[in-house]
Design an enzyme around this catalytic site. Structure first.
Site, PDB file in Angstrom:
ATOM      1  N   SER A  70       0.787  -1.235   0.000  1.00  7.75           N
ATOM      2  CA  SER A  70       0.000   0.000   0.000  1.00  7.75           C
ATOM      3  C   SER A  70       0.820   1.286   0.000  1.00  7.75           C
ATOM      4  O   SER A  70       0.247   2.384  -0.079  1.00  7.75           O
ATOM      5  CB  SER A  70      -0.957   0.017   1.200  1.00  7.75           C
ATOM      6  OG  SER A  70      -2.086  -0.790   0.946  1.00  7.75           O
ATOM      7  N   LYS A  73       0.161   3.936  -2.587  1.00 14.06           N
ATOM      8  CA  LYS A  73      -0.879   4.967  -2.418  1.00 14.06           C
ATOM      9  C   LYS A  73      -0.276   6.355  -2.233  1.00 14.06           C
ATOM     10  O   LYS A  73      -0.956   7.364  -2.450  1.00 14.06           O
ATOM     11  CB  LYS A  73      -1.797   4.629  -1.243  1.00 14.06           C
ATOM     12  CG  LYS A  73      -2.685   3.409  -1.472  1.00 14.06           C
ATOM     13  CD  LYS A  73      -3.683   3.242  -0.334  1.00 14.06           C
ATOM     14  CE  LYS A  73      -4.635   2.070  -0.559  1.00 14.06           C
ATOM     15  NZ  LYS A  73      -4.024   0.766  -0.295  1.00 14.06           N
ATOM     16  N   SER A 130      -6.049   3.723   4.495  1.00 17.89           N
ATOM     17  CA  SER A 130      -5.446   2.974   3.387  1.00 17.89           C
ATOM     18  C   SER A 130      -6.511   2.196   2.619  1.00 17.89           C
ATOM     19  O   SER A 130      -6.307   1.044   2.216  1.00 17.89           O
ATOM     20  CB  SER A 130      -4.370   2.005   3.896  1.00 17.89           C
ATOM     21  OG  SER A 130      -3.601   1.511   2.826  1.00 17.89           O
TER      22      SER A 130
END
Length: 399
Positions: A70, A73, A130
């Site tokens: 993640s 991101k 997230s």
């Protein structure tokens, strides 16, 4: 243009010299830390750096290709910020959830097909929680579809110098069969994080949130890094990442006084080790490096610049602002001061007018650059004084 160098303690002038290329300062040359060696089985790559200058203070395996999960991101958020900046969208623009976004897995805020939220709300879900569904919905909003957004991610990565990064999704979920993993490095992710901090500090307004609400208060957003932020003095972001093949990843930042550090930990076996290593890296930075003032604003330097057709033959020079660097023990003497000034200027010279620059360098890399300005006014020489000087110079020449 003339160039002079000196140390921060000694302003003796010598001729300009060629420094070693900036590679002498690249992270791979930073020596290994003995204590961190004991942690080695519990990370794939680590990095700790000064956010202000970008100076890397400690690294291991910084260019090793790993799965960021993640952490991708960070790029998705950056592209959203830049779309807002470019006027393509706004924080209050409405994003409509697509079928694809509503069916994504992993951490999410459970968007429903056709459900509408503002860009502001989805950014909060992306940064704090997230949320994968919020990230995909945002990618589609910014670029029209996921593939177009991923192309934009890779283009931006190249522009930022992320030489070993390859994006295949905006959210960082493990790939399905036939798809590829996102790939990056600790150093590339540091470049991305520092760029966000320098150009979009509003990121920290969201990443510092521990708990918030979503969907009119019916859904709780819990920060994925809340425990470490609560425990570590000065920490206010930035992003976690995890899936099994990637391990536990964390890009974090903390500020104490005027010092802000960035750390990157990739591939830890669990949250406990990720947090422990992050804390150690940041402690190392704050404990071993101090902000040291090397140039005092307004203090006249020994070098002057000749003035043509002026009431004075030369003008004194001073730095327009002070300059400090984050330095470890014994490093002050390694800082070289490069003064770039013209041989002469033509009157009139206004007090405070910029005449050159001062660069602070370490290992051939420019860490800071500040303007050098005129410390005084030098008016144009009067006509009669000019004629008298010409006659004097002529008579001197006859002898």
């Amino acid at each position: 243009m003339k160039t002079m160098i000196g140390t921060s303690k000694n302003f003796a002038w010598i001729l300009a010299v060629q420094f070693a290329v900036a590679l002498a300062f690249l992270p791979s040359l930073v020596s290994a830390d003995q204590i961190l060696k004991k942690f080695r089985p519990n990370y794939k790559a680590v990095l700790m750096a000064d956010a202000d200058t970008g100076r890397v203070l400690f690294v291991e395996q910084e260019h090793r290709k790993v799965y960021p999960a993640s952490l991708v991101k960070l790029m998705s958020v950056l592209l959203t910020f830049e779309a807002i900046e470019a006027g393509k969208t706004s924080l209050e623009s409405i994003v409509v959830t697509s079928t694809k976004a509503s069916k994504i897995g992993g951490t999410q805020v459970f968007l429903k097909e056709g459900e509408e939220f503002t860009v502001r709300e989805l950014l909060k879900a992306m940064i704090v929680r997230s949320a994968n569904d919020a990230t995909l919905a945002m990618a589609e909003h910014v670029s029209g579809n996921e593939d177009s957004f991923v192309r934009l991610m890779n283009q931006r990565a190249k522009e930022l110098g992320m030489a070993h990064t390859e994006f295949h999704s905006p959210h960082g979920l493990p790939p399905s069969r036939g798809e590829k993993h996102n790939v990056s490095t600790a150093y590339d992710l540091f470049l991305l994080a520092r760029f966000i901090l320098q150009n979009h500090p509003q990121y920290l307004e969201w990443s510092a949130i521990e708990i918030d609400s979503f969907r009119a208060g019916t859904f709780q957003l819990v920060n994925t890094n809340r425990k470490l932020m609560r425990a570590y003095n000065g920490m206010d972001g930035m992003k976690t990442g995890y899936y099994r093949a990637a391990g536990f990843n964390l890009v974090s930042t903390a500020k104490r006084g005027e010092r802000r550090l960035i750390s990157v930990v990739m591939g830890s076996p669990n949250v406990k080790w990720r947090s422990r290593i992050t804390s150690y890296l940041l402690d190392k930075g704050f404990n071993e490096y101090q902000t040291t003032e090397l140039v005092e604003a307004g203090k006249i330097i020994s070098q002057t610049v000749l003035v043509e057709d002026g009431q004075h033959k030369e003008v004194s020079i001073k730095p327009q602002m002070s300059a400090s660097l984050l330095l470890g023990p014994g490093e002050e003497d390694k800082v070289k001061l490069f003064y770039q000034l013209p041989e002469k200027v033509v009157a009139p010279v206004e007090k405070g007018s910029m005449l050159g620059t001062l660069e602070l360098r370490m290992g051939g890399k420019t860490m800071r650059q500040i303007p050098l300005v005129a410390a005084e006014e030098v008016p144009t020489q009067s006509f009669f004084a000019s004629v008298a000087e010409s006659i004097f110079n002529w008579s001197e020449g006859d002898e």
